[in-house]
Every structure is written in structure tokens, then in C-alpha cells.
Design an enzyme around this catalytic site. Structure first.
Site, mmCIF file in Angstrom:
data_model
loop_
_atom_site.group_PDB
_atom_site.id
_atom_site.type_symbol
_atom_site.label_atom_id
_atom_site.label_comp_id
_atom_site.label_asym_id
_atom_site.label_seq_id
_atom_site.Cartn_x
_atom_site.Cartn_y
_atom_site.Cartn_z
ATOM 1 N N GLU A 171 -7.466 -22.979 12.484
ATOM 2 C CA GLU A 171 -7.265 -22.245 13.741
ATOM 3 C C GLU A 171 -6.550 -23.062 14.822
ATOM 4 O OE1 GLU A 171 -11.176 -20.898 14.719
ATOM 5 O OE2 GLU A 171 -11.298 -19.530 13.026
ATOM 6 N N GLU A 219 -11.824 -15.130 4.645
ATOM 7 C CA GLU A 219 -12.985 -14.429 5.191
ATOM 8 C C GLU A 219 -12.611 -12.959 5.263
ATOM 9 O OE1 GLU A 219 -14.696 -16.183 8.785
ATOM 10 O OE2 GLU A 219 -13.555 -18.006 8.398
#
Length: 275
Positions: free
Chosen positions: A140, A245
């Protein structure tokens, strides 16, 4: 009554297409949830730890490493012949403040923080060399407008902190797969930012094997054409693509309707937004 033993395993249904993965929690890894582990053993062929390889868990203090749960995680994966993924080496979140400070609490300079990053990566990746098959090296690092996320790594080292993390991971285990992981790929700015990040690694001959796509999606977003668009764009990088995810939220996020994100978990606000 359904006989679960008669249900086909997900990993078998997709064995000719892709791996099916699951994240394991601390309690599950430590044996406190045998039912969950039985499901994991039957249905999945690749595993990641939820938190137990993140910096704050495995390296909470300067001279302290907590390997016990991570060791159990790796041993369980080996026992059941799983593809084992390590998550994550460098992240803006769940990294203790001491990582960025000297003994007096003053901010480290670039070279000191790079040494600290390298030592951490060499210690953690080195311990599981040849056993953990792939690593989310950086997590991220890009925000929706496509720029680098403001964080201590960026502030002290600069944008090449990502490049250095991949270099160190490659040195620590030359045979491990190395991944970059992020979310919001359906937002064009963020997707293009990740593409530039990967291209920058490739232009500097820094090894990267794949990009992880966190699917934090909702019932009405992203659209299928948006998903197809960002997958097609990322595919041009000639790296592996993974859905790392996948969750679909049912209730709208409060910050989409209000100007303060702190309200998003407020029970009263959630009741008002619940259709």
C-alpha cells in the site's frame, strides 16, 4: 443436514486455474480454532498470516524478534504442502515508531533507516529462506491520485524506499517470489500509480514477480468493466496478478455520505445507513 465431508474442496475445483488462498489468524495458527484449520486444510492450497509477520508483531523492539507464531505458521504450511506467502515486509501501518528513531528518539537519517530496513528484511526473510515461497515486499505505497503515500519511509528515504526493499528481499532469498500489494485499482489514478511503481522497478532491473490486488469491494462497485480494465492494464506489466484479499461490503461506508471518516463505525450512523 449437509454432510460437509461430501463437499468438494475449493482447491480441487480450481486446481487447473489458480491457487485458492486463506489468511490465518494468531489464534488459528496457535491451535485455538481447530474447526477453522480443518477447513483451511481441506479447501486451500496457499496461506498467508493475518498479522504475525508484520513488523509490530515479529520485531516489536530494536533487539527483539518474536518468531514463535510465525514458525508455527510456516511449519503448518509445510506439513500440509501449502504455498506459503509472507505478509508483509515494509508497510506504512503496523510499524513501531522506534523503527524511524534513534536511541534518543530523534528521527533517523536516510542511510540509518535503510540499514534498519535491510537488517529487518535479511533477518526475517533469511530465517525462512527456501520455506516461505513468496513475500509481499511492500504494501500500500500508492494513494488514489497515483502519488506515493505520505509516511515515514517516504519522508526519510524517498520514493526509492520501495526499490531498496525489493533489492534487499531479493538478496535475502534469491528464489522467493516478490510481490507488490495494494488496493483501489479500479480508481484510475491509483492503478496508474502502481503501474509506474512497477515500471520503475523494472527499469532499474529490480526483480518483481507479481502484483497483489486487494479486492475491498461493495455490492455496486467496482463495475465489471472497471475490474476488466485494471486487470488488462496490469497484465501489460508481464508480472503475475493475484487477488490477495476479497471481501464485499454490504453496508455503505459512512464517509461516502458524511464529511468525517470517524463516523464510519458509529452504531447510530450505521443504523441510519442500513437499507
Amino acid at each position: 443436514m449437509i454432510n460437509r465431508d461430501d463437499q468438494p474442496a475449493l482447491r480441487d475445483l480450481f486446481k487447473n486455474d489458480f491457487h485458492i488462498g486463506v489468511a490465518l489468524s494468531y489464534d488459528q495458527i496457535r491451535g485455538d480454532d481447530p474447526n477453522a484449520m480443518a477447513l483451511a486444510e481441506k479447501h486451500f492450497n496457499t496461506i498467508s498470516p493475518e498479522n504475525d509477520l508484520k513488523w509490530e508483531q515479529i520485531h516489536p523492539e530494536p533487539n527483539t524478534y518474536n518468531f514463535a507464531t510465525a514458525d508455527q505458521f510456516v511449519a503448518w504450511g509445510e506439513k500440509h504442502k501449502m504455498q506459503i506467502i509472507g505478509h508483509t515486509l515494509v508497510w506504512f501501518h503496523q510499524t513501531p515508531d522506534w523503527v524511524f528513531q534513534d536511541e534518543s528518539g530523534r528521527p533517523l537519517d536516510r542511510e540509518a533507516l535503510l540499514r534498519r530496513m535491510k537488517d529487518h528484511i535479511f533477518t526475517v526473510v533469511g530465517r525462512y529462506k527456501g520455506r516461505i515461497h513468496g513475500w509481499d515486499v511492500v504494501n500500500e505505497a500508492i494513494v488514489p491520485d497515483g502519488t506515493y503515500r505520505p509516511c515515514k519511509w517516504l519522508e526519510i528515504i524517498g520514493e526509492d524506499y520501495v526499490l531498496k526493499a525489493f533489492e534487499y528481499a531479493r538478496q535475502a532469498d534469491p528464489d522467493a517470489q516478490l510481490y507488490y500489494n495494494d488496493y483501489n485499482f479500479w480508481k484510475p489514478g491509483q492503478c496508474q500509480g502502481v503501474i509506474r511503481l512497477v515500471q520503475n522497478l523494472q527499469s532499474h532491473a529490480v526483480h518483481i514477480d507479481g502484483v497483489g490486488i486487494q479486492g475491498h469491494w461493495g455490492l455496486d462497485y467496482p463495475r465489471l468493466d472497471e475490474i476488466e480494465a485494471f486487470i488488462s492494464a496490469l497484465a501489460q506489466l508481464n508480472v503475475k496478478l493475484m487477488i490477495t484479499e476479497l471481501d464485499v461490503t454490504v453496508l455503505p461506508f459512512a464517509e461516502d455520505y458524511m464529511n468525517k471518516t470517524i463516523a464510519s463505525l458509529d452504531p447510530e450512523v450505521q443504523r441510519k445507513l442500513n437499507p
